[in-house]
Design a protein around this motif. Sequence first.
Motif, PDB file in Angstrom:
ATOM      1  N   ILE A  72       6.352  14.572   1.116  1.00 20.62           N
ATOM      2  CA  ILE A  72       5.626  13.306   0.957  1.00 20.62           C
ATOM      3  C   ILE A  72       6.236  12.562  -0.228  1.00 20.62           C
ATOM      4  CG2 ILE A  72       3.374  12.209   0.599  1.00 20.62           C
ATOM      5  CD1 ILE A  72       2.115  14.908   1.509  1.00 20.62           C
ATOM      6  N   ARG A  73       6.953  11.478   0.063  1.00 28.74           N
ATOM      7  CA  ARG A  73       7.493  10.666  -1.022  1.00 28.74           C
ATOM      8  C   ARG A  73       6.348  10.031  -1.805  1.00 28.74           C
ATOM      9  NH1 ARG A  73      12.729  11.834  -2.213  1.00 28.74           N
ATOM     10  NH2 ARG A  73      14.057  11.823  -0.345  1.00 28.74           N
ATOM     11  N   PRO A  74       6.473   9.929  -3.130  1.00 29.73           N
ATOM     12  CA  PRO A  74       5.396   9.352  -3.938  1.00 29.73           C
ATOM     13  C   PRO A  74       4.994   7.946  -3.519  1.00 29.73           C
ATOM     14  CG  PRO A  74       6.910  10.526  -5.353  1.00 29.73           C
ATOM     15  CD  PRO A  74       7.538  10.501  -3.987  1.00 29.73           C
ATOM     16  N   GLU A  75       5.945   7.176  -2.971  1.00 29.11           N
ATOM     17  CA  GLU A  75       5.612   5.819  -2.536  1.00 29.11           C
ATOM     18  C   GLU A  75       5.054   5.776  -1.115  1.00 29.11           C
ATOM     19  OE1 GLU A  75      10.014   6.432  -1.566  1.00 29.11           O
ATOM     20  OE2 GLU A  75       8.560   7.044  -3.102  1.00 29.11           O
ATOM     21  N   SER A  76       5.035   6.926  -0.413  1.00 29.79           N
ATOM     22  CA  SER A  76       4.539   6.963   0.967  1.00 29.79           C
ATOM     23  C   SER A  76       3.040   7.246   1.006  1.00 29.79           C
ATOM     24  CB  SER A  76       5.300   8.017   1.773  1.00 29.79           C
ATOM     25  OG  SER A  76       6.669   7.689   1.846  1.00 29.79           O
ATOM     26  N   VAL A  77       2.342   6.719   0.029  1.00 29.58           N
ATOM     27  CA  VAL A  77       0.882   6.851  -0.034  1.00 29.58           C
ATOM     28  C   VAL A  77       0.311   5.465  -0.297  1.00 29.58           C
ATOM     29  CG1 VAL A  77       1.002   9.220  -0.906  1.00 29.58           C
ATOM     30  CG2 VAL A  77       0.861   7.319  -2.514  1.00 29.58           C
ATOM     31  N   SER A  78      -0.962   5.336  -0.117  1.00 27.73           N
ATOM     32  CA  SER A  78      -1.617   4.057  -0.381  1.00 27.73           C
ATOM     33  C   SER A  78      -3.036   4.332  -0.846  1.00 27.73           C
ATOM     34  CB  SER A  78      -1.630   3.191   0.885  1.00 27.73           C
ATOM     35  OG  SER A  78      -2.287   3.871   1.938  1.00 27.73           O
ATOM     36  N   PRO A  79      -3.647   3.369  -1.527  1.00 23.37           N
ATOM     37  CA  PRO A  79      -5.052   3.540  -1.904  1.00 23.37           C
ATOM     38  C   PRO A  79      -5.887   3.849  -0.676  1.00 23.37           C
ATOM     39  CG  PRO A  79      -4.114   1.630  -2.993  1.00 23.37           C
ATOM     40  CD  PRO A  79      -3.089   2.082  -2.003  1.00 23.37           C
ATOM     41  N   ASP A  80      -6.911   4.644  -0.860  1.00 23.97           N
ATOM     42  CA  ASP A  80      -7.698   5.178   0.253  1.00 23.97           C
ATOM     43  C   ASP A  80      -8.195   4.095   1.205  1.00 23.97           C
ATOM     44  OD1 ASP A  80      -9.143   7.323   1.618  1.00 23.97           O
ATOM     45  OD2 ASP A  80     -10.926   6.307   0.884  1.00 23.97           O
ATOM     46  N   GLN A  81      -8.622   2.956   0.692  1.00 20.62           N
ATOM     47  CA  GLN A  81      -9.177   1.926   1.558  1.00 20.62           C
ATOM     48  C   GLN A  81      -8.119   1.271   2.428  1.00 20.62           C
ATOM     49  OE1 GLN A  81      -9.160   1.874  -1.722  1.00 20.62           O
ATOM     50  NE2 GLN A  81      -8.517  -0.102  -2.579  1.00 20.62           N
ATOM     51  N   GLN A  82      -6.828   1.455   2.087  1.00 18.43           N
ATOM     52  CA  GLN A  82      -5.746   0.884   2.883  1.00 18.43           C
ATOM     53  C   GLN A  82      -5.073   1.933   3.762  1.00 18.43           C
ATOM     54  OE1 GLN A  82      -3.005  -1.055   0.219  1.00 18.43           O
ATOM     55  NE2 GLN A  82      -4.641  -2.010  -0.967  1.00 18.43           N
TER      56      GLN A  82
END
Length: 364
Positions: free
Chosen positions: A281-291
């Motif tokens: 999991i790349r660190p940028e391949s996440v988003s805030p939970d609501q998104q």
Amino acid sequence: MTSISLTGVNKVYGSEAVVHDMDLEIASGEFIVFVGPSGCGKSTLLRLIAGLEEVSSGNILFDKADVTTLPAGKREVAMVFQSYALYPHMTAAQNLSFGLRMTGHPAEDIARRVERAVDMLRLEDYLHRKPSQLSGGQCQRVAIGRALVQQPKVFLFDEPLSNLDAELRVSMRAEIAALHRELDNTMIYVTHDQVEAMTLADRIVVLRNGRIEQVGTPHEIYRRPRNVFVAEFMGYPKINILQGTVVDDGGIFVRLDSMARIPLGVLSGAVEVGEKVSVGIRPESVSPDQQARGARFEMLVDFVEHVGAGTNYFGRVGGDEFRIALSEGQKHQPGDHVRIGLAEDQLHFFDARGERLGKRQTLK
């Protein structure tokens, strides 16, 4: 322009092999970057190509001509070393022009080439100084200039920017890239700095223990790493590698040891239920939970790194270390619990050996 071909190249010191059965094709005019951890053999490989080390077995070809036993001085290459290798009794200007003077170049040609190198490397104020009167960074700039003025068929760079300050490193990367575009020479560049590799290379060669792990464009290396080693070596913050098990739960999923299940999708036929896999999991391949569009989890923040346009958060998910990169608008502090969602189409799956699992749709 010169193409370079390595076939079955080995280098052995005593009983220790440092380059193992190396096969590599470098196209004419290509900018190749060797990257890897200390001791992986990248500098040794560069010296073999330069002719500064003898090949134990195998062949090196320049434009299909075998140069395996050809002396370094006849290969028409210029090399910038990690050490400066400047003549201590000469001024910077004399060091820059020495090679050209020894090969009988016209004075006008020497002056033109030296002037361009001086402008590129900001050496105007140091031309009359000897190496002992220059800083380490200034000495390395003179060494780079000495190679640039020769305009050889092949440029070989062994971590040439390691002694420069941050601002000059950025400008010199741009100048080296511009030089490559202008001259269209074959260039091979050794670095441990992944930013240099990603910004300069036409293709990157990732090395480990004297072997090639992967060859590809910067996009291919970053977006489709062949194995866990390549995935972890390229990228900052470092990719998260989490362990899991394949389960059949109304579909084929990876149930992570510390997180929710993740669907395998098109890879479901490549593994058996019960197999161990790793998820990258790349660190940028996440988003805030609501998104978030996919699986959600919670991270405990331990450390916050502000990097201008965004913020890197280092912490833990369950018992695993975890790193995420969010936009500057997200503000969290050590001790916060951050709800995060995964971009499931940007995940990387590896088998129990650490090799990339099967085929997956093109990543965006």
